[in-house]
Every structure is written in C-alpha cells, then in structure tokens.
Write a protein that holds these residues in place. Structure first.
Motif, PDB file in Angstrom:
ATOM      1  N   LEU A 134       0.853  -1.182  -0.091  1.00 25.45           N
ATOM      2  CA  LEU A 134       0.063   0.039  -0.093  1.00 25.45           C
ATOM      3  C   LEU A 134       0.918   1.171   0.143  1.00 25.45           C
ATOM      4  O   LEU A 134       1.693   1.496   0.858  1.00 25.45           O
ATOM      5  N   GLN A 135       0.823   1.953  -0.979  1.00 24.73           N
ATOM      6  CA  GLN A 135       1.739   2.958  -1.374  1.00 24.73           C
ATOM      7  C   GLN A 135       2.005   4.307   0.058  1.00 24.73           C
ATOM      8  O   GLN A 135       3.319   4.232   0.194  1.00 24.73           O
ATOM      9  N   LEU A 136       0.697   4.531   0.492  1.00 12.64           N
ATOM     10  CA  LEU A 136       0.986   5.534   1.531  1.00 12.64           C
ATOM     11  C   LEU A 136       1.417   5.034   2.787  1.00 12.64           C
ATOM     12  O   LEU A 136       1.969   5.631   3.563  1.00 12.64           O
ATOM     13  N   ARG A 137       1.453   3.710   3.001  1.00 15.32           N
ATOM     14  CA  ARG A 137       1.831   3.026   4.155  1.00 15.32           C
ATOM     15  C   ARG A 137       3.409   2.501   3.966  1.00 15.32           C
ATOM     16  O   ARG A 137       4.141   2.335   4.898  1.00 15.32           O
ATOM     17  N   ASP A 138       3.615   1.922   2.940  1.00 12.93           N
ATOM     18  CA  ASP A 138       4.631   1.028   2.788  1.00 12.93           C
ATOM     19  C   ASP A 138       5.902   1.772   1.781  1.00 12.93           C
ATOM     20  O   ASP A 138       7.029   1.201   1.807  1.00 12.93           O
ATOM     21  N   ALA A 139       5.569   2.804   1.169  1.00 13.14           N
ATOM     22  CA  ALA A 139       6.577   3.521   0.428  1.00 13.14           C
ATOM     23  C   ALA A 139       7.598   3.919   1.186  1.00 13.14           C
ATOM     24  O   ALA A 139       7.466   4.547   2.515  1.00 13.14           O
ATOM     25  N   THR A 140       8.975   4.178   1.112  1.00 11.54           N
ATOM     26  CA  THR A 140       9.963   4.451   1.690  1.00 11.54           C
ATOM     27  C   THR A 140      10.055   6.163   1.712  1.00 11.54           C
ATOM     28  O   THR A 140      10.086   6.758   0.619  1.00 11.54           O
ATOM     29  N   PRO A 141       9.986   6.534   2.723  1.00 11.43           N
ATOM     30  CA  PRO A 141       9.966   8.155   2.981  1.00 11.43           C
ATOM     31  C   PRO A 141      11.411   8.932   2.422  1.00 11.43           C
ATOM     32  O   PRO A 141      12.471   8.129   2.549  1.00 11.43           O
ATOM     33  N   GLY A 142      11.173   9.701   1.531  1.00  7.75           N
ATOM     34  CA  GLY A 142      12.234  10.254   0.694  1.00  7.75           C
ATOM     35  C   GLY A 142      12.608   9.788  -0.613  1.00  7.75           C
ATOM     36  O   GLY A 142      13.406  10.273  -1.175  1.00  7.75           O
ATOM     37  N   SER A 143      11.681   8.710  -1.103  1.00  6.60           N
ATOM     38  CA  SER A 143      12.296   7.965  -2.312  1.00  6.60           C
ATOM     39  C   SER A 143      11.520   8.764  -3.338  1.00  6.60           C
ATOM     40  O   SER A 143      10.232   9.156  -3.040  1.00  6.60           O
ATOM     41  N   ALA A 144      11.895   8.485  -4.469  1.00  5.38           N
ATOM     42  CA  ALA A 144      11.036   9.119  -5.666  1.00  5.38           C
ATOM     43  C   ALA A 144       9.927   8.328  -5.833  1.00  5.38           C
ATOM     44  O   ALA A 144       9.686   7.213  -5.977  1.00  5.38           O
ATOM     45  N   VAL A 145       8.879   8.851  -6.140  1.00  7.92           N
ATOM     46  CA  VAL A 145       7.543   8.332  -6.415  1.00  7.92           C
ATOM     47  C   VAL A 145       7.704   7.464  -7.459  1.00  7.92           C
ATOM     48  O   VAL A 145       7.257   6.144  -7.292  1.00  7.92           O
ATOM     49  N   MET A 146       7.994   7.812  -8.743  1.00  4.65           N
ATOM     50  CA  MET A 146       8.480   6.883  -9.838  1.00  4.65           C
ATOM     51  C   MET A 146       9.167   5.569  -9.381  1.00  4.65           C
ATOM     52  O   MET A 146       8.656   4.466  -9.732  1.00  4.65           O
TER      53      MET A 146
END
Length: 238
Positions: A118-130
């Motif tokens: 789940l993007q808003l939960r599991d994405a690494t902060p500071g990483s590029a969205v793409m």
C-alpha cells in the motif's frame, strides 16, 4: 463281482486325474488380457467388493488421477511465492484510499496472510514516487487495479497501469482489474483483453480478488494445471 484292490486303486487314480483335467483353468491369451484391462479402466466405478480386486488397468487409472492441491501449498518454504517481497500491489487513486484499506485488511487477515503493498503505508520516505511505484510492481506477484472515476483521472494510476502491462504484457493473471462506479464503455482500452471483477457487493468482490490471487500463486508454483486466464470467476471484459 468286485475287482482286486490294485485294480480299484488304479481306477480311483484315473478318475481323480480326469477330474483335475476338467477343472484345470485355461491359459488366458494376450488379447483377452488386454480386453480385461481396457474394460476395467473404462467401466464405471463398481461396488466396494469388486474394487478390492484391482487389475493393472484400474491401478494405472488411479495412479494418473491428479490429487487435490491445498491452497496451503503456497506457504511452503520452497514456494515461488517467497521470490518476491509482496503478493499483491494495490494500484488506486487517493480518493479511494478508504476502500483500499478495507481490501488490504481483508487480504492480510486471510489464512494465507497475503503481503500487500500500500503506497501511502509502505513507500520509503524520501524515495522518488516513480522509483517506489516501479519497485512495488516488480516485487509483487499480482497487481490489483482498482479502476474508479478517480483512477481514470489520476496520471499516476495510468502510469502504474502501463508499467504493469509492460511487466506482464500477456494475460497471465498478474493484472487483476476491479471496476467500481465505471461504465463498461469507460473501461481502459489497454485492459480490454483481460477479464475484470465488477464490484457490486464489496464482500463478494473481495473474495473474488482473494481467490484470483490464490489461483495465480498456485499456477506460479506449478500446482494448478489450468492457466489463470481461463477462469470465468470474474465478470468478463466488454
């Protein structure tokens, strides 16, 4: 007038030999044996008494019958499931976040304990969205596309859809389109060759998504003989 004991013994032996000759079983030819095997393998199932006397034909038929596969096989330590970080990547618009959170909670609470991205939960902060979107797609077995009016208007959702199709251009079951509040005429042309799930009742749709992911996992592990795209559990493509 009775004969001597020697004559009586000879007559008795001769009679016994003659009776054994009459009751001696005839040798079975290869043709009759083949007919018996064929009839045993092609005939309907018989009673328990007859089935206990199994012939080579029936033994062969039983040996090639596929055994049922448990969905728990996907949890085996040697399963291809563990080759990727996630089982399911949910591609969605931000306006549908509440519904997606319900879907993720449902999938992660199943006996298989599906690993969802789940993007808003599991994405690494500071990483590029793409970068995060591409990594999530590459490291997931299946991609659920929640196609809503918000999805169709979100450029990032379309980007994810195109990246998913680039990862798996053929309809091999990895991309799972789910339509909600979208007319058939607005179904993305890029997905027209894929069956989709139409979300009318949320509970039924969640179960269909779960079953589709399980089926793909079994196909990926070689435990399911049928390709996923032949399944008609989804609503169908326009």
């Amino acid at each position: 007038m009775r004969g001597s004991p020697a004559c009586q013994l000879s007559a008795s032996l001769a009679a016994g030999w003659f009776r054994r000759l009459l009751h001696k079983p005839k040798p079975r030819s290869s043709e009759s044996t083949l007919n018996t095997i064929c009839s045993a393998s092609s005939s309907p199932s018989s009673s328990s008494a007859e089935s206990s006397d199994s012939s080579p034909g029936t033994s062969l038929a039983r040996s090639i019958r596929p055994s049922p596969v448990s969905v728990l096989d996907i949890n085996a330590s040697g399963s291809a499931r563990w080759a990727k970080s996630y089982d399911v990547c949910i591609c969605h618009s931000e306006v549908d976040l509440e519904l997606v959170e319900e879907l993720v909670s449902y999938l992660e609470s199943q006996p298989e304990s599906f690993r969802c991205f789940l993007q808003l939960r599991d994405a690494t902060p500071g990483s590029a969205v793409m970068t995060e979107l591409c990594d999530a797609l590459q490291n997931s077995h299946c991609w659920v596309m929640l196609i809503t009016p918000g999805f169709l208007q979100d450029p990032w959702c379309k980007y994810q859809m195109h990246q998913a199709l680039a990862e798996a251009p053929m309809a091999n079951g990895r991309t799972i389109p789910v339509l909600k509040d979208v007319d058939r005429k607005d179904y993305p042309r890029e997905l027209r060759n894929l069956y989709y799930i139409y979300m009318a009742l949320k509970e039924n749709s969640f179960r269909q998504i779960r079953d589709t992911v399980v089926r793909y996992e079994l196909v990926a592990n070689g435990a399911c003989p049928l390709p996923l795209q032949t399944s008609r559990s989804c609503a169908g493509a326009p």
